[in-house]
Enzyme design. Sequence first.
Site, PDB file in Angstrom:
ATOM      1  N   PRO A   2      14.055   3.684  40.006  1.00 45.32           N
ATOM      2  CA  PRO A   2      14.414   3.178  38.669  1.00 45.32           C
ATOM      3  C   PRO A   2      15.725   3.802  38.191  1.00 45.32           C
ATOM      4  O   PRO A   2      15.935   4.999  38.318  1.00 45.32           O
ATOM      5  CB  PRO A   2      13.253   3.629  37.780  1.00 45.32           C
ATOM      6  CG  PRO A   2      12.168   4.053  38.715  1.00 45.32           C
ATOM      7  CD  PRO A   2      12.824   4.458  39.991  1.00 45.32           C
ATOM      8  N   GLU A   3      16.615   2.962  37.669  1.00 45.93           N
ATOM      9  CA  GLU A   3      17.867   3.442  37.093  1.00 45.93           C
ATOM     10  C   GLU A   3      17.791   3.237  35.581  1.00 45.93           C
ATOM     11  O   GLU A   3      16.765   2.820  35.055  1.00 45.93           O
ATOM     12  CB  GLU A   3      19.045   2.680  37.719  1.00 45.93           C
ATOM     13  CG  GLU A   3      19.089   2.829  39.245  1.00 45.93           C
ATOM     14  CD  GLU A   3      20.275   2.116  39.885  1.00 45.93           C
ATOM     15  OE1 GLU A   3      21.317   1.969  39.230  1.00 45.93           O
ATOM     16  OE2 GLU A   3      20.160   1.716  41.057  1.00 45.93           O
ATOM     17  N   HIS A  92      -3.517   6.345  42.943  1.00 45.33           N
ATOM     18  CA  HIS A  92      -2.333   7.213  42.880  1.00 45.33           C
ATOM     19  C   HIS A  92      -1.981   7.644  41.455  1.00 45.33           C
ATOM     20  O   HIS A  92      -0.811   7.831  41.139  1.00 45.33           O
ATOM     21  CB  HIS A  92      -1.107   6.540  43.515  1.00 45.33           C
ATOM     22  CG  HIS A  92      -1.332   6.075  44.932  1.00 45.33           C
ATOM     23  ND1 HIS A  92      -1.507   6.962  45.974  1.00 45.33           N
ATOM     24  CD2 HIS A  92      -1.421   4.837  45.461  1.00 45.33           C
ATOM     25  CE1 HIS A  92      -1.696   6.265  47.091  1.00 45.33           C
ATOM     26  NE2 HIS A  92      -1.657   4.994  46.805  1.00 45.33           N
ATOM     27  N   ARG A 111       4.799   7.850  46.008  1.00 43.87           N
ATOM     28  CA  ARG A 111       5.529   8.772  46.886  1.00 43.87           C
ATOM     29  C   ARG A 111       5.678  10.180  46.302  1.00 43.87           C
ATOM     30  O   ARG A 111       6.154  11.090  46.983  1.00 43.87           O
ATOM     31  CB  ARG A 111       6.885   8.167  47.245  1.00 43.87           C
ATOM     32  CG  ARG A 111       6.694   6.927  48.132  1.00 43.87           C
ATOM     33  CD  ARG A 111       7.993   6.375  48.630  1.00 43.87           C
ATOM     34  NE  ARG A 111       8.699   7.302  49.485  1.00 43.87           N
ATOM     35  CZ  ARG A 111       9.931   7.098  49.963  1.00 43.87           C
ATOM     36  NH1 ARG A 111      10.575   5.993  49.640  1.00 43.87           N
ATOM     37  NH2 ARG A 111      10.513   7.976  50.726  1.00 43.87           N
ATOM     38  N   ARG A 152      41.376  14.389  41.472  1.00 42.83           N
ATOM     39  CA  ARG A 152      40.209  14.520  42.353  1.00 42.83           C
ATOM     40  C   ARG A 152      40.169  13.389  43.382  1.00 42.83           C
ATOM     41  O   ARG A 152      40.594  12.281  43.125  1.00 42.83           O
ATOM     42  CB  ARG A 152      38.919  14.546  41.514  1.00 42.83           C
ATOM     43  CG  ARG A 152      38.824  15.845  40.687  1.00 42.83           C
ATOM     44  CD  ARG A 152      37.669  15.800  39.718  1.00 42.83           C
ATOM     45  NE  ARG A 152      36.380  15.763  40.401  1.00 42.83           N
ATOM     46  CZ  ARG A 152      35.212  15.623  39.760  1.00 42.83           C
ATOM     47  NH1 ARG A 152      35.185  15.508  38.451  1.00 42.83           N
ATOM     48  NH2 ARG A 152      34.089  15.605  40.441  1.00 42.83           N
TER      49      ARG A 152
END
Length: 272
Positions: A2-3, A92, A111, A152
């Site tokens: 998820p973002e 889970h 997970r 950079r």
Amino acid sequence: MPELPEVEVIRRGLATKLVGERIVAVSQGDKRLRRQAELPELESLAGCAITRLARRGKYLLLRLDRGQTVLIHLGMTGRLFFQTDHCPPLPHVHFVFHCQSGHKLLYQDVRRFGQVLLYPAGVTPPALAQVGLEPFSRRLTPEWLAARTAGRHRPIKNLLLDGRLVAGIGNIYAAETLFAAGMHPQTPVGQVSLKGWGKVLQSLRRILRRAIRAGGTTIATFADCEGQSGLFAVQLRVYGRAGEPCPICGTPIARLVMAGRSTFFCPACQSG
Ligand SMILES: [Zn+2]
């Protein structure tokens, strides 16, 4: 994984239901998460009311009326469910926050890379110190980005993923943003012009806004608090589409690996 849009969709969906609920008990599953609070700590929340559900980057923050914060990171496969007593049990499940109304907030994580941590009143979770500016923050400007990246050599895709400058962007939205901005993912950040940063920011905000509106992206296991899948995947233009024609110019979408992650881009539209 998820973002920002997925976490924001979950936050909005849960906030309306959770704020005002009072926790009466917390119970735990038998397997441990990568990082988690101990059950006796969480049990101390009994009697506390939930006053706010906030988000920073990909973190969710459950604020309680005695000042504590429960910090939640969904890791790879974490999911939150708000259930009434009539819902069937889920596998889970690592934590269940039982509310006075009889409703429950469940944290499920197949997970187990996620995090559920508790911080007492007055303590800011240390992980938040590493979180960059929110993409919609007014402080985030092309000038700010140019000043922090001057000289950079780091590729722009890796910088976007890093999260310490701009919060909440993962592999999917980094790929889509750079495609929309016409920028090659390997472009060294120090070489991006002010105009280039402007395009990246504008693309990022537009894509995140659309993704939030669409309910997040369906990749693997993301689902909002009621188990509804996000719909943004149908709008992905390069992510996961290696070999397919670019939606703008028809050139096959290329894939390369950067910092261990698959990167999708159009070699023609994003020639750098
Ligand atoms: Zn193209």
